[in-house]
Design a protein around this motif. Structure first.
Motif, short mmCIF file in Angstrom:
data_model
loop_
_atom_site.label_atom_id
_atom_site.label_comp_id
_atom_site.label_asym_id
_atom_site.label_seq_id
_atom_site.Cartn_x
_atom_site.Cartn_y
_atom_site.Cartn_z
N THR A 68 0.83 -1.22 0.00
CA THR A 68 0.00 0.00 0.00
C THR A 68 0.86 1.27 0.00
O THR A 68 0.56 2.24 -0.69
CB THR A 68 -0.92 0.00 1.23
OG1 THR A 68 -0.12 -0.19 2.41
CG2 THR A 68 -1.98 -1.08 1.13
N ILE A 69 1.96 1.26 0.77
CA ILE A 69 2.86 2.44 0.82
C ILE A 69 3.53 2.66 -0.53
O ILE A 69 3.64 3.79 -1.01
CB ILE A 69 3.89 2.27 1.94
CG1 ILE A 69 3.21 2.43 3.31
CG2 ILE A 69 5.02 3.29 1.81
CD1 ILE A 69 4.06 2.00 4.48
N LEU A 70 3.97 1.53 -1.17
CA LEU A 70 4.61 1.67 -2.48
C LEU A 70 3.64 2.20 -3.52
O LEU A 70 3.99 3.07 -4.34
CB LEU A 70 5.17 0.33 -2.94
CG LEU A 70 6.48 -0.12 -2.26
CD1 LEU A 70 6.77 -1.58 -2.60
CD2 LEU A 70 7.63 0.77 -2.70
N HIS A 74 4.08 5.76 -5.49
CA HIS A 74 4.16 5.92 -6.94
C HIS A 74 2.99 6.71 -7.51
O HIS A 74 3.13 7.34 -8.56
CB HIS A 74 4.22 4.53 -7.61
CG HIS A 74 5.55 3.85 -7.37
ND1 HIS A 74 6.74 4.30 -7.87
CD2 HIS A 74 5.84 2.71 -6.66
CE1 HIS A 74 7.72 3.51 -7.49
NE2 HIS A 74 7.21 2.52 -6.75
N THR A 75 1.85 6.63 -6.87
CA THR A 75 0.65 7.29 -7.41
C THR A 75 0.49 8.72 -6.89
O THR A 75 0.15 9.62 -7.64
CB THR A 75 -0.60 6.46 -7.05
OG1 THR A 75 -0.66 6.27 -5.63
CG2 THR A 75 -0.58 5.12 -7.77
N ASN A 76 0.77 8.95 -5.60
CA ASN A 76 0.54 10.26 -4.97
C ASN A 76 1.87 11.03 -4.89
O ASN A 76 2.81 10.61 -4.20
CB ASN A 76 -0.05 10.06 -3.57
CG ASN A 76 -0.63 11.36 -3.02
OD1 ASN A 76 -0.43 12.43 -3.59
ND2 ASN A 76 -1.36 11.24 -1.92
N ASN A 78 2.37 14.20 -3.71
CA ASN A 78 2.54 14.93 -2.44
C ASN A 78 3.11 14.01 -1.36
O ASN A 78 4.02 14.38 -0.61
CB ASN A 78 1.21 15.50 -1.98
CG ASN A 78 0.72 16.60 -2.89
OD1 ASN A 78 1.53 17.37 -3.45
ND2 ASN A 78 -0.59 16.70 -3.08
N PHE A 79 2.55 12.80 -1.30
CA PHE A 79 3.06 11.84 -0.33
C PHE A 79 4.51 11.49 -0.62
O PHE A 79 5.32 11.36 0.31
CB PHE A 79 2.18 10.57 -0.38
CG PHE A 79 2.68 9.48 0.51
CD1 PHE A 79 2.45 9.51 1.88
CD2 PHE A 79 3.39 8.40 -0.02
CE1 PHE A 79 2.91 8.50 2.69
CE2 PHE A 79 3.87 7.40 0.80
CZ PHE A 79 3.62 7.45 2.17
N ARG A 80 4.88 11.37 -1.91
CA ARG A 80 6.25 11.05 -2.28
C ARG A 80 7.23 12.15 -1.86
O ARG A 80 8.30 11.88 -1.30
CB ARG A 80 6.31 10.82 -3.80
CG ARG A 80 7.68 10.35 -4.27
CD ARG A 80 7.65 9.83 -5.70
NE ARG A 80 7.23 10.84 -6.65
CZ ARG A 80 6.05 10.81 -7.29
NH1 ARG A 80 5.18 9.81 -7.08
NH2 ARG A 80 5.71 11.77 -8.14
N ASN A 81 6.88 13.41 -2.09
CA ASN A 81 7.77 14.52 -1.70
C ASN A 81 7.94 14.62 -0.19
O ASN A 81 9.04 14.82 0.32
CB ASN A 81 7.22 15.84 -2.25
CG ASN A 81 7.26 15.87 -3.78
OD1 ASN A 81 8.15 15.26 -4.40
ND2 ASN A 81 6.32 16.58 -4.39
N LYS A 82 6.84 14.46 0.53
CA LYS A 82 6.92 14.51 1.99
C LYS A 82 7.76 13.36 2.53
O LYS A 82 8.55 13.53 3.47
CB LYS A 82 5.51 14.46 2.58
CG LYS A 82 4.72 15.74 2.39
CD LYS A 82 3.34 15.60 3.00
CE LYS A 82 2.51 16.87 2.78
NZ LYS A 82 1.14 16.74 3.35
N TYR A 83 7.59 12.20 1.94
CA TYR A 83 8.34 11.04 2.39
C TYR A 83 9.85 11.23 2.14
O TYR A 83 10.68 10.92 3.00
CB TYR A 83 7.83 9.79 1.65
CG TYR A 83 8.50 8.52 2.07
CD1 TYR A 83 8.14 7.87 3.24
CD2 TYR A 83 9.51 7.96 1.28
CE1 TYR A 83 8.77 6.70 3.63
CE2 TYR A 83 10.15 6.79 1.66
CZ TYR A 83 9.77 6.17 2.84
OH TYR A 83 10.39 5.00 3.22
N LYS A 84 10.20 11.78 0.98
CA LYS A 84 11.61 12.03 0.68
C LYS A 84 12.23 13.03 1.66
O LYS A 84 13.34 12.84 2.17
CB LYS A 84 11.75 12.55 -0.74
CG LYS A 84 11.63 11.50 -1.81
CD LYS A 84 11.82 12.13 -3.19
CE LYS A 84 11.73 11.09 -4.30
NZ LYS A 84 11.91 11.69 -5.63
#
Length: 702
Positions: A68-70, A74-76, A78-84
């Motif tokens: 689910t996190i992967l 890959h899809t969201n 905003n979530f990817r930038n915050k996670y990085k």
């Protein structure tokens, strides 16, 4: 009316019922929400418990969560930038806080760099190295260009600096006759001032001084006089403002320091010392002053009559000058020529109006012939006595010869062959000879054989106290003091500060006109320089006291008699605050120290601390300027004695040359121009005198 009331009542009831229903619904929704939250929490707790109890279920849940996190990563976006960003901060925090993790990360990066040899990494590495070489080459080129540019700028400024320091104050203003530097004067063009409608007084003033100068040389005028004349105003320091002094007669030029004091109607008692340091003798050292200045009226007529009568016009007398005859301390001691003192006073009685009442009796030369006749009679009497003595001696000669022969035979028998009876007498004659005792040359056609007639060292020195019977004169109220204390500078008594003028001149401006004048009589006299300095400090102190009593100190004349009030002011350091205006006083430097502390608070600690000393005995430009102003020929090199004598004789010129060199150095190399130390934001300088008398500066730079 009844129907309307019934309708309104029905509406009110409906609203109230609606509100009650809404309240009930909100309560139910809140309760349902609470129930849902509790149910979810219970479900989570049960699932977590089941996962903990069953390992297979826990693995399934972890894999599902990762999936689910992967998917979300890959899809969201905003979530990817915050996670990085979150992961980057965590990694950096671990890298900077934990040493072991930092070392591991560095080692893994190095291993991956060395092991990874794929085509893409090799290409990227090649491009990176190529880009790095280009940037390095470009930076080296730019640095080389900047170095060449800075070096050329430095060389240009150095050439300008050397050209400027070779010049001295060689440009004389035709208005005020001050010897100034090139940047302080402009060429004088008479038509330029006549076109601008200058007043007739100014035109006459220019014409008088213009005619005194030769038309072949280029004329110069100082910027201050030029600006005043352009505004159709008369400047305060021109020669025409009753500042002109007459030429010094030859009788006054040949006087030494003690002879000058004997001819003065006011004796300026000040302690002038020689500033010796190291191996430098007092004869070649510069001069300084200690203690206060006291001016006392002098009885010139009485002192001249008490001087010993000269046997010859060139006779020198050893004289001691004291404040009082009963004092043991000697204020000044020197060899004087009484005839020179008398001749100088005779000239002053003709020129100076204050010397008109002084009457000097001329020496009758008959006493010399009478003394000669008495000496001749004494010589004849002595000759007769010597003849009688010789006759008696001749009678006793045979006996004395026989005795001397016996003694000579005995001495030969004892082996004393080189026995000379006249050796002790010759040694005594050498010691008693004035030429060997005082290092005077041997006989010649110019020097006499007996110097005891001209140097009376063996006799006790004459002692005079010309100001013993008089009281001190006020330094601020006595208006004739300057001309009477220095008659060798003001032979006709005109041109002093207290003379009546059309335009009033301030004290500092007057000191500049005297010390910076092209006539070097004022700048070469050290006692006059110290006299002006002491009077200037005294005037500043009195003006500071008046301002302090009017504005700063809440006290009147009656309250000064109260001891408690004065102690309070002394403890608060309010009494000495008026000395802040007096340069080089402790209060002045305390104020400057506060300014320096304020600069450090605003600018921080200084970047550099410079100390610039004056190498006046090594700079050839200094000595060339001294020689040029004294009218002597310029040499390629000078002896140490010549350098020190010229430096001692020109203290004002030496100080001006150091100030000019210091300011040009600061403008060309420190503050701007070449900027050898970088961009200077601010600086603070303290210029003080060394033990040997030469100036040097201490300077913090930001």
């Amino acid at each position: 009316m009844v129907r309307k009331k019934s309708v309104a009542s029905k509406v009110k009831t409906k609203k109230e019922s609606y509100k009650r229903q809404q309240q009930i619904r909100s309560k139910i929704s809140r309760s349902w929400r609470i129930l849902l939250v509790t149910v979810k929490a219970i479900k989570k707790f049960l699932s977590f418990r089941r996962i903990v109890e069953n390992k297979s279920d826990s693995k399934k849940v972890k894999t599902q969560s990762k999936i689910t996190i992967l998917n979300k990563y890959h899809t969201n976006s905003n979530f990817r930038n915050k996670y990085k960003a979150r992961m980057k901060t965590e990694v950096l925090k671990k890298f900077y806080t934990n040493n072991s993790i930092r070392l591991k990360m560095i080692q893994t990066a190095l291993n991956s760099y060395h092991t990874n040899k794929t085509v893409t990494t090799q290409k990227s590495r090649q491009l990176y190295n190529q880009r790095r070489r280009i940037l390095k080459k470009y930076s080296n080129i730019e640095n080389h260009k900047s170095i060449i540019k800075h070096s050329s700028l430095y060389i240009d400024k150095l050439k300008q600096f050397r050209k400027i320091i070779q010049e001295g104050p060689d440009y004389v203003c035709i208005s005020c006759a001050l010897a100034l530097f090139r940047n302080q004067v402009i060429p004088f063009i008479k038509e330029k001032y006549s076109k601008e409608g200058i007043l007739s007084q100014i035109e006459k003033h220019i014409q008088v001084n213009f005619n005194n100068n030769s038309s072949m040389q280029q004329q110069w005028i100082c910027r201050l006089c030029s600006d005043k004349m352009k505004k159709q105003q008369l400047p305060a320091r021109p020669i025409s403002n009753k500042l002109e002094v007459c030429k010094i007669p030859s009788e006054l030029k040949r006087l030494n320091n003690l002879e000058k004091h004997l001819t003065a109607l006011r004796l300026p008692f000040m302690k002038i010392v020689n500033l010796t340091s190291g191996k430098l003798s007092s004869r070649l050292s510069q001069k300084g002053t200690k203690g206060p200045l006291h001016c006392v009226p002098s009885d010139v007529q009485e002192t001249v009559t008490t001087l010993p009568r000269p046997v010859d016009k060139s006779m020198m007398v050893r004289l001691q000058l004291k404040r009082r005859l009963k004092y043991k301390a000697i204020w000044e001691e020197q060899l004087i020529n009484p005839t020179d003192v008398r001749n100088a006073l005779l000239i002053l009685t003709k020129i100076h109006p204050a010397y008109n009442n002084i009457k000097i009796k001329e020496i009758d030369q008959s006493y010399l012939t009478s003394d000669q006749q008495n000496n001749d009679q004494n010589n004849t009497d002595l000759a007769i006595e010597i003849m009688h003595a010789n006759i008696s001696e001749k009678e006793n000669l045979p006996e004395e010869i026989s005795i001397s022969e016996e003694n000579h035979i005995k001495s030969l028998a004892l082996g004393d062959i080189n026995n000379n009876d006249n050796s002790d007498e010759e040694i005594d004659e050498d010691n008693n000879d004035a030429r060997t005792k005082y290092n005077i040359g041997t006989d010649s056609c110019i020097q006499p054989s007996d110097f005891h007639d001209f140097l009376l060292f063996n006799k006790e020195p004459s002692v005079v106290a010309p100001a013993e019977k008089n009281k001190l004169s006020s330094l601020l109220t006595d208006k004739t003091m300057e001309a009477l204390a220095f008659p060798h500078l003001f032979p006709d008594g005109k041109g002093s500060f207290d003379g009546e003028r059309e335009i009033k001149i301030k004290w500092k401006e007057y000191c500049k006109t005297r010390l910076f004048s092209s006539d070097s009589r004022f700048a070469a006299d050290s006692s006059y320089i110290f006299f002006l300095q002491y009077l200037g400090d005294l005037k500043q102190v009195y003006s500071g006291i008046n301002i302090a009593f009017r504005k700063k100190l809440p006290i009147n004349a009656k309250q000064t008699l109260d001891d408690t009030q004065m102690k309070f002011l002394m403890n608060k350091d309010m009494i000495y605050r008026y000395l802040q205006c007096v340069r080089s006083s402790p209060q002045y430097w305390h104020k400057r120290l506060k300014d320096l502390f304020a600069m450090t608070r605003q600018l921080g600690f200084p970047t550099f601390f410079l100390t610039l000393s004056c190498a006046d005995l090594r700079w050839k430009g200094f000595n060339d300027t001294f020689v040029r102003h004294m009218g002597a020929p310029i040499k390629e090199s000078y002896t140490f004695e010549e350098k020190t004598k010229r430096l001692r004789a020109n203290p004002v010129l030496a100080a001006r040359l150091f100030e000019k060199r210091f300011m040009t150095f600061m403008n060309f190399f420190i503050k701007s121009g070449a900027s050898c130390l970088g961009k200077v934001n601010d600086w603070f300088a303290r210029i003080e005198m060394q033990l040997r008398g030469s100036p040097h500066s201490h300077m913090p730079i930001w």
